[in-house]
Design an enzyme around this catalytic site. Structure first.
Site, short mmCIF file in Angstrom:
data_model
loop_
_atom_site.label_atom_id
_atom_site.label_comp_id
_atom_site.label_asym_id
_atom_site.label_seq_id
_atom_site.Cartn_x
_atom_site.Cartn_y
_atom_site.Cartn_z
N ASP A 188 49.65 20.32 -8.77
CA ASP A 188 50.56 19.98 -7.66
C ASP A 188 50.83 21.20 -6.79
O ASP A 188 50.99 22.32 -7.29
CB ASP A 188 51.88 19.44 -8.21
CG ASP A 188 51.72 18.04 -8.82
OD1 ASP A 188 50.64 17.43 -8.64
OD2 ASP A 188 52.67 17.58 -9.47
N ARG A 246 50.88 -0.01 -12.65
CA ARG A 246 51.82 1.04 -13.07
C ARG A 246 52.49 1.62 -11.84
O ARG A 246 51.86 1.74 -10.78
CB ARG A 246 51.05 2.15 -13.79
CG ARG A 246 51.86 3.39 -14.11
CD ARG A 246 51.05 4.40 -14.92
NE ARG A 246 51.87 5.52 -15.31
CZ ARG A 246 51.93 6.66 -14.64
NH1 ARG A 246 51.22 6.83 -13.53
NH2 ARG A 246 52.71 7.65 -15.06
N HIS A 262 44.13 17.06 -10.81
CA HIS A 262 44.64 17.94 -9.75
C HIS A 262 45.80 18.77 -10.29
O HIS A 262 46.35 18.46 -11.36
CB HIS A 262 45.13 17.10 -8.56
CG HIS A 262 46.34 16.26 -8.90
ND1 HIS A 262 46.24 15.07 -9.59
CD2 HIS A 262 47.66 16.45 -8.69
CE1 HIS A 262 47.45 14.57 -9.79
NE2 HIS A 262 48.34 15.39 -9.25
N HIS A 273 46.40 17.82 -14.16
CA HIS A 273 46.76 16.53 -14.75
C HIS A 273 46.09 15.41 -13.95
O HIS A 273 45.56 15.65 -12.87
CB HIS A 273 48.28 16.36 -14.80
CG HIS A 273 48.98 16.57 -13.48
ND1 HIS A 273 49.19 17.82 -12.92
CD2 HIS A 273 49.50 15.69 -12.60
CE1 HIS A 273 49.82 17.69 -11.77
NE2 HIS A 273 50.02 16.41 -11.53
C1 OGA Z 1 51.16 12.97 -8.49
C2 OGA Z 1 51.04 12.72 -9.95
C3 OGA Z 1 51.62 11.40 -11.85
C4 OGA Z 1 52.01 10.02 -12.22
O1 OGA Z 1 51.61 12.05 -7.77
O2 OGA Z 1 50.81 14.11 -8.07
O3 OGA Z 1 50.48 13.55 -10.63
O4 OGA Z 1 52.38 9.82 -13.39
N1 OGA Z 1 51.57 11.60 -10.46
O5 OGA Z 1 51.93 9.12 -11.40
NI NI Z 2 50.44 15.48 -9.64
#
Ligand code: OGA
Ligand code: NI
Length: 422
Positions: free
Chosen positions: A304, A368, A302, A358
């Protein structure tokens, strides 16, 4: 640069027998008030169709691990030359990577550790409790898990999240628990006067107002010049850890947005005028161990929906970004926060800064945690390219969001900025 292979996920192929046992385990877990969302139950049909080999899963194995461009924010305080160099380096990273990492960001390690402990506390609650309507006194849909609209392994997220709009943050239970009941009456988060307190109310009121004034003065003077940034906090109450972090992240996000704007000739007060602390949000993520890490994601690919995002992550790793057409893993750095450009900055910069796709890959053994601060404008803000000819139609945050909701419903994907290309 090193070749980094994510944990080999051979043997995590969905096999019908194992899958049935997983669903069974899922049921037993939920009966025992387990913390895990019922992923197996929810994704039963998708997993089953994959077990029957009807669907080819995405391949999630073997990635190059890269270090993001490193921006040392203490250079902003060294002198005009170093400052300019630092700002240009940040801009270059936003152009070439859409991602960078920052050190000496003035968010204390101690606060980041407390935030993680807070996250653990939140997510270790039973699933039934987390999914209650007013969990932690937050609005509905603050707690999210998986992807309610998943239609295939490709758009299935093996994670849970608490999405806190900054408007709600001071109403959170975690915050309220830290303060005595009578204080809540005075600062307006409860409108019931405790009856036992009535006789001493006047005196308490006087004391509380005096304390609030003194605290405010103290915070006004409290500043941290040690690192490149200077926090001046004005509060009238004791913040919770989450609120304290959000406050610092907001301050940091605004400064970063302003530095990035300098390279483009965007006026200095653009962000102050269009963003208010309550327009942004904090998303706390937990990625539980996933039995099929080579077949599904922690968070699906996605971009942001914001100006920029500040991510604090633990050392487990799993964040990946698309670079020159290939997925690469971001090497976690315990001293750094990760910053990525969002769709609105890409539109505002007329495509100069990149909102990069990403995702987070799943991990078979280790859970995590991460926290993402989304720096957003108010709903009414109209985003218009800073240079002409514009690549994008102008749009308000409200319109953009409505379009995403439509697209997600229809296609399972947000589509995003390409919808607004001219
Ligand atoms: C998000 C995201 C990345 C992460 O919450 O939009 O891309 O490392 N998180 O959790
Ligand atoms: Ni994100």
């Amino acid at each position: 640069m090193s070749l980094h292979c994510q944990k080999s996920a051979k043997g995590d192929k969905v096999n019908t027998h194992k899958f049935k046992a997983d669903i069974h385990q899922d049921r037993e877990d939920s009966e025992a008030m387990a913390i895990e969302p019922p992923f197996f139950e929810k994704y039963k049909a998708i997993l089953q169709s994959s077990a029957n080999e009807k669907e080819k899963p995405p391949t999630v194995e073997g990635f190059e691990e890269l270090e993001l461009p490193l921006i040392d924010l203490s250079h902003l305080n060294l002198g005009p030359l170093e400052r300019q160099e630092c700002i240009e380096k940040m801009g270059q990273a936003a152009i070439e990577w859409g991602f960078f990492q920052i050190v000496n960001h003035a968010v204390p390690d101690e606060l980041l550790n407390r935030l993680k402990q807070e996250q653990i506390k939140v997510f270790q609650q039973p699933f039934d409790k987390k999914s209650e309507n007013n969990f932690l006194n937050l609005s509905v849909q603050s707690y999210r898990w998986g992807n309610p609209l998943a239609t295939s392994l490709r758009n299935l997220s093996w994670s849970e999240a608490l999405h806190i709009s900054l408007k709600d943050i001071s109403k959170m239970d975690e915050y309220n628990k830290l303060r005595p009941y009578w204080w809540r009456y005075f600062d307006g988060t409860s409108d019931q006067m405790p009856s036992a307190m009535a006789p001493c109310c006047c005196l308490l009121h006087l004391i509380s107002v005096t304390v609030a004034c003194l605290t405010q003065c103290a915070f006004e003077f409290a500043s941290d010049r040690q690192h490149g940034l200077n926090f001046t906090l004005i509060r009238q109450h004791d913040p919770s850890t989450i609120e304290e972090y959000a406050e610092k992240a907001n301050f940091l996000a605004q400064r970063l947005a302003e530095y990035l704007a300098q390279n483009l000739g965007i006026k200095a007060n653009y962000f102050q005028e269009n963003c208010s602390p309550s327009s942004s949000s904090l998303r706390m993520n937990r990625y539980p161990p996933c039995p099929y890490p080579s077949m599904m994601f922690g968070i699906i690919p996605h971009t942001d929906t914001d100006f920029l995002t500040i991510v604090s992550q633990d050392q487990v790793g799993g964040l990946q970004l698309k670079r020159n057409g290939r997925w690469v893993s971001v090497k976690p750095n315990p001293k750094a926060l990760v910053v990525n450009i969002g769709d609105f900055y890409q539109a505002l910069s007329n495509g100069v800064y990149k909102s990069i796709t990403h995702r987070v890959i799943a991990n078979q053994e280790t859970e995590r945690y991460s926290a993402a601060y989304f720096y957003c404008p108010t709903y009414e803000t109209v985003i218009e390219s800073c240079s002409k000819p514009s690549l994008y139609k102008k749009f308000s945050f409200k319109e953009y969001r409505e379009q995403i909701q439509k697209d997600v419903k229809a296609t399972g994907d947000k589509v995003g900025l390409s919808r607004f290309l001219l």
